[in-house]
Design a protein around this motif. Structure first.
Motif, PDB file in Angstrom:
ATOM      1  N   LEU A 258       0.846  -1.281   0.048  1.00  0.00           N
ATOM      2  CA  LEU A 258      -0.040   0.126  -0.172  1.00  0.00           C
ATOM      3  C   LEU A 258       0.980   1.289   0.005  1.00  0.00           C
ATOM      4  CD1 LEU A 258      -2.681  -0.991   2.633  1.00  0.00           C
ATOM      5  CD2 LEU A 258      -2.796  -0.843   0.062  1.00  0.00           C
ATOM      6  N   LEU A 259       2.050   1.117   0.777  1.00  0.00           N
ATOM      7  CA  LEU A 259       2.906   2.270   0.879  1.00  0.00           C
ATOM      8  C   LEU A 259       3.423   2.505  -0.632  1.00  0.00           C
ATOM      9  CD1 LEU A 259       4.689   1.469   4.078  1.00  0.00           C
ATOM     10  CD2 LEU A 259       3.154   3.861   3.892  1.00  0.00           C
ATOM     11  N   GLN A 260       3.856   1.518  -1.150  1.00  0.00           N
ATOM     12  CA  GLN A 260       4.443   1.543  -2.752  1.00  0.00           C
ATOM     13  C   GLN A 260       3.440   2.052  -3.644  1.00  0.00           C
ATOM     14  OE1 GLN A 260       7.836   1.093  -3.517  1.00  0.00           O
ATOM     15  NE2 GLN A 260       6.741   2.187  -5.379  1.00  0.00           N
ATOM     16  N   LYS A 261       2.145   1.708  -3.727  1.00  0.00           N
ATOM     17  CA  LYS A 261       1.402   2.190  -4.366  1.00  0.00           C
ATOM     18  C   LYS A 261       0.695   3.679  -4.222  1.00  0.00           C
ATOM     19  CE  LYS A 261      -3.332   0.502  -6.239  1.00  0.00           C
ATOM     20  NZ  LYS A 261      -4.783  -0.197  -5.893  1.00  0.00           N
ATOM     21  N   ALA A 262       0.861   3.977  -2.858  1.00  0.00           N
ATOM     22  CA  ALA A 262       0.601   5.355  -2.496  1.00  0.00           C
ATOM     23  C   ALA A 262       1.586   6.377  -3.074  1.00  0.00           C
ATOM     24  CB  ALA A 262       0.306   5.681  -1.086  1.00  0.00           C
ATOM     25  N   SER A 263       2.876   5.685  -3.038  1.00  0.00           N
ATOM     26  CA  SER A 263       3.919   6.396  -3.567  1.00  0.00           C
ATOM     27  C   SER A 263       3.996   6.824  -4.950  1.00  0.00           C
ATOM     28  CB  SER A 263       5.267   5.720  -2.913  1.00  0.00           C
ATOM     29  OG  SER A 263       6.390   6.352  -3.513  1.00  0.00           O
ATOM     30  N   ASP A 264       3.310   5.831  -5.664  1.00  0.00           N
ATOM     31  CA  ASP A 264       3.465   5.741  -7.348  1.00  0.00           C
ATOM     32  C   ASP A 264       2.433   6.657  -7.745  1.00  0.00           C
ATOM     33  OD1 ASP A 264       5.560   3.795  -7.274  1.00  0.00           O
ATOM     34  OD2 ASP A 264       4.111   2.063  -7.641  1.00  0.00           O
TER      35      ASP A 264
END
Length: 274
Positions: A258-264
């Motif tokens: 989720l953190l990676q998705k939000a960052s993207d």
């Protein structure tokens, strides 16, 4: 429609209230009646109560939380809901040549507004996911403080020594991941919406740069989108003291993807911003 319409678009706690207050001070009609001040929004929400009430009602009718902190996008509106929205917009357009509104829940209704108002302009404000999730937690904490301040001395004593020291930790555990999912859902909806629009019909601004680029925003609205406005000093409205301390939410996110998705998503929005 021949009206010049501006739709303020952004996730909860992203600065939409401040942005709308500023545009209202610059002379843009943003509603006949605003939602008042509240915990976390001492200067007022600047939400047109007509759109606010409509959004809340429709969310409730779809069995979704009317606060809008949901991860589900609306797939359709009933005939009655569509007609109600069209009537609302017609009433606004009949009374103003240039107008707009703000309500974060608008993000859940973007496909419907795109259909009904094909010539609308969108001013998108983006704020990084860590700050937004933290701000949502801080608002919940402030609500707890407010609640216990109104209670009797014994309840206040119990709060001060036994509940208050652990409340933020409890809220972080309970809400961090859900609120991050909400941020993702809202900003995915915004990106999908922008992909359906000509680039000339939207402007994306980053919350952290608004104090420095507000003159550019004003000039874009005036010169490119032909809104008749009078510049108001943004810095006179901005109160840094009202920005809550950013909490560290990372360790409370169980699903690291989720953190990676939000960052993207954040990177994609930043690429579109001024």
């Amino acid at each position: 429609m021949s009206n010049n319409v501006l739709i303020i678009t952004g996730m909860h706690r992203s600065g939409t209230s401040l942005l709308t207050q500023w545009l209202y001070r610059c002379g843009l009609h943003m509603g006949d009646q605003f939602l008042g001040a509240g915990i976390g929004n001492a200067q007022g929400h600047y939400e047109d109560v007509d759109f606010y009430n409509y959004h809340q009602r429709v969310l409730s009718e779809h069995d979704l939380n009317k606060d809008g902190l949901v991860t589900t996008q609306l797939q359709s509106l009933s005939e009655a809901q569509q007609q109600s929205l069209r009537l609302l917009i017609q009433e606004k357009a009949a009374s103003q040549v240039q107008w707009g509104w703000k309500d974060p829940r608008t993000c859940l209704f973007l496909p419907f507004y795109r259909e009904i108002l094909p010539d609308a302009r969108y001013l998108v404000i983006s704020r990084d996911y860590r700050s937004v999730v933290s701000s949502l937690i801080q608002r919940l904490y402030a609500e707890s403080v407010h609640k216990y301040e109104r209670k009797g001395w014994l309840s206040r004593l119990i709060w001060q020594y036994f509940k208050q020291p652990y409340r933020k930790e409890k809220l972080l555990r309970k809400y961090s991941e859900h609120n991050l999912k909400v941020w993702i859902s809202y900003n995915e909806a915004i990106l999908q919406h922008l992909q359906q629009l000509p680039s000339s019909t939207y402007l994306v601004v980053d919350h952290s740069f608004l104090t420095n680029c507000n003159q550019q925003v004003f000039e874009h609205l005036s010169a490119e989108w032909k809104f008749q406005l009078k510049y108001c000093d943004f810095k006179a409205l901005y109160k840094e003291s009202l920005i809550s301390e950013r909490l560290d939410i990372t360790s409370y996110i169980k699903d690291p993807s989720l953190l990676q998705k939000a960052s993207d998503i954040q990177c994609k929005l930043q690429a579109l911003a001024l």
